[in-house]
Design a protein around this motif. Structure first.
Motif, PDB file in Angstrom:
ATOM      1  N   LEU A  40       0.835  -1.191   0.000  1.00 40.91           N
ATOM      2  CA  LEU A  40       0.000   0.000   0.000  1.00 40.91           C
ATOM      3  C   LEU A  40       0.873   1.245   0.000  1.00 40.91           C
ATOM      4  O   LEU A  40       1.994   1.202   0.503  1.00 40.91           O
ATOM      5  N   SER A  41       0.362   2.323  -0.519  1.00 43.35           N
ATOM      6  CA  SER A  41       1.094   3.591  -0.446  1.00 43.35           C
ATOM      7  C   SER A  41       0.192   4.625   0.214  1.00 43.35           C
ATOM      8  O   SER A  41      -1.032   4.603   0.078  1.00 43.35           O
ATOM      9  N   TYR A  42       0.849   5.532   0.934  1.00 40.41           N
ATOM     10  CA  TYR A  42       0.141   6.554   1.700  1.00 40.41           C
ATOM     11  C   TYR A  42       0.753   7.914   1.402  1.00 40.41           C
ATOM     12  O   TYR A  42       1.955   8.028   1.194  1.00 40.41           O
ATOM     13  N   TYR A  94      -2.834  -8.682   3.395  1.00 43.09           N
ATOM     14  CA  TYR A  94      -3.086  -7.428   2.681  1.00 43.09           C
ATOM     15  C   TYR A  94      -4.401  -6.806   3.151  1.00 43.09           C
ATOM     16  O   TYR A  94      -4.463  -5.605   3.457  1.00 43.09           O
ATOM     17  N   GLU A  98      -4.789  -3.226   5.010  1.00 45.25           N
ATOM     18  CA  GLU A  98      -5.587  -2.184   4.361  1.00 45.25           C
ATOM     19  C   GLU A  98      -6.678  -1.682   5.308  1.00 45.25           C
ATOM     20  O   GLU A  98      -6.908  -0.473   5.432  1.00 45.25           O
ATOM     21  N   HIS A 102      -6.992   2.197   7.229  1.00 48.84           N
ATOM     22  CA  HIS A 102      -8.043   2.937   6.507  1.00 48.84           C
ATOM     23  C   HIS A 102      -8.156   4.400   6.916  1.00 48.84           C
ATOM     24  O   HIS A 102      -8.641   5.214   6.153  1.00 48.84           O
ATOM     25  N   ASN A 106      -4.669   6.795   1.852  1.00 42.83           N
ATOM     26  CA  ASN A 106      -4.195   5.610   1.150  1.00 42.83           C
ATOM     27  C   ASN A 106      -4.429   5.738  -0.351  1.00 42.83           C
ATOM     28  O   ASN A 106      -5.473   6.198  -0.781  1.00 42.83           O
ATOM     29  N   ALA A 108      -4.707   3.051  -2.579  1.00 47.28           N
ATOM     30  CA  ALA A 108      -4.824   1.609  -2.835  1.00 47.28           C
ATOM     31  C   ALA A 108      -5.174   1.347  -4.295  1.00 47.28           C
ATOM     32  O   ALA A 108      -5.918   2.106  -4.911  1.00 47.28           O
ATOM     33  N   TRP A 112      -5.429  -5.508  -5.979  1.00 43.80           N
ATOM     34  CA  TRP A 112      -4.036  -5.741  -5.631  1.00 43.80           C
ATOM     35  C   TRP A 112      -3.555  -7.062  -6.218  1.00 43.80           C
ATOM     36  O   TRP A 112      -4.199  -8.097  -6.080  1.00 43.80           O
TER      37      TRP A 112
END
Length: 168
Positions: A40-42, A94, A98, A102, A106, A108, A112
């Motif tokens: 995941l990237s934030y 995952y 996630e 939350h 995110n 997302a 994925w």
């Protein structure tokens, strides 16, 4: 940007690092990324707050296994990767991460797909020859995930913020 990744066991990592060195262009100035599975990237997230939210999951999760036998290529980023065969352990991890994250900003993916990046930013004339070389050099790989990590990525620079090791 913060990137949540799964780091691989030592044996798998050394195999992947060997492949990366063989694929690397002699004049490339880009550093190779450590072997990992992106999750995941934030955006604009404090790494320690993210760690606090995700640590309970990491401490209760057994190290999932993975299997890869397929080579992939994405024109976006001109990147070669190893496609990981989906398994329930990785999918559950995952989904748990996630859900726990939350509350953070995110980015997302809609669906994925686990993979291991090998090398990116390959000029178009080298796509075919590098794919052929990779097809000859790569053998199916089984391994386990060793840790959950948070990386901060600014431009082409990556910094490891924290690591949470999973039970073996």
């Amino acid at each position: 940007m913060q990137l949540l990744v799964l780091r691989l066991d030592y044996r798998s990592s050394t195999t992947i690092e060997s492949l990366q060195r063989q694929l690397r262009q002699p004049n490339s100035k880009l550093a190779l990324q450590l072997p990992h599975i992106p999750l995941l990237s934030y955006e604009n997230t404090a790494p320690l707050q993210l760690k606090t939210a995700l640590e309970p999951i990491a401490t209760q999760t057994a190290a999932p296994s993975f299997h890869t036998s397929d080579i992939g290529f994405s024109k976006e980023g001109a990147q070669f990767y190893l496609q990981i065969h989906p398994n329930e352990e990785l999918d559950q991890l995952y989904s748990s991460l996630e859900l726990a994250g939350h509350g953070f900003s995110n980015r997302a993916d809609a669906q994925w797909q686990p993979y291991i990046p090998l090398i990116g930013d390959i000029p178009a004339p080298f796509w075919g020859p590098l794919f052929a070389r990779l097809a000859l050099e790569f053998n199916p790989l089984d391994g386990t995930v060793a840790a959950l990590e948070c990386w901060s990525v600014i431009g082409k620079r990556t910094t490891i913020e924290w690591s949470l090791f999973l039970d073996s």
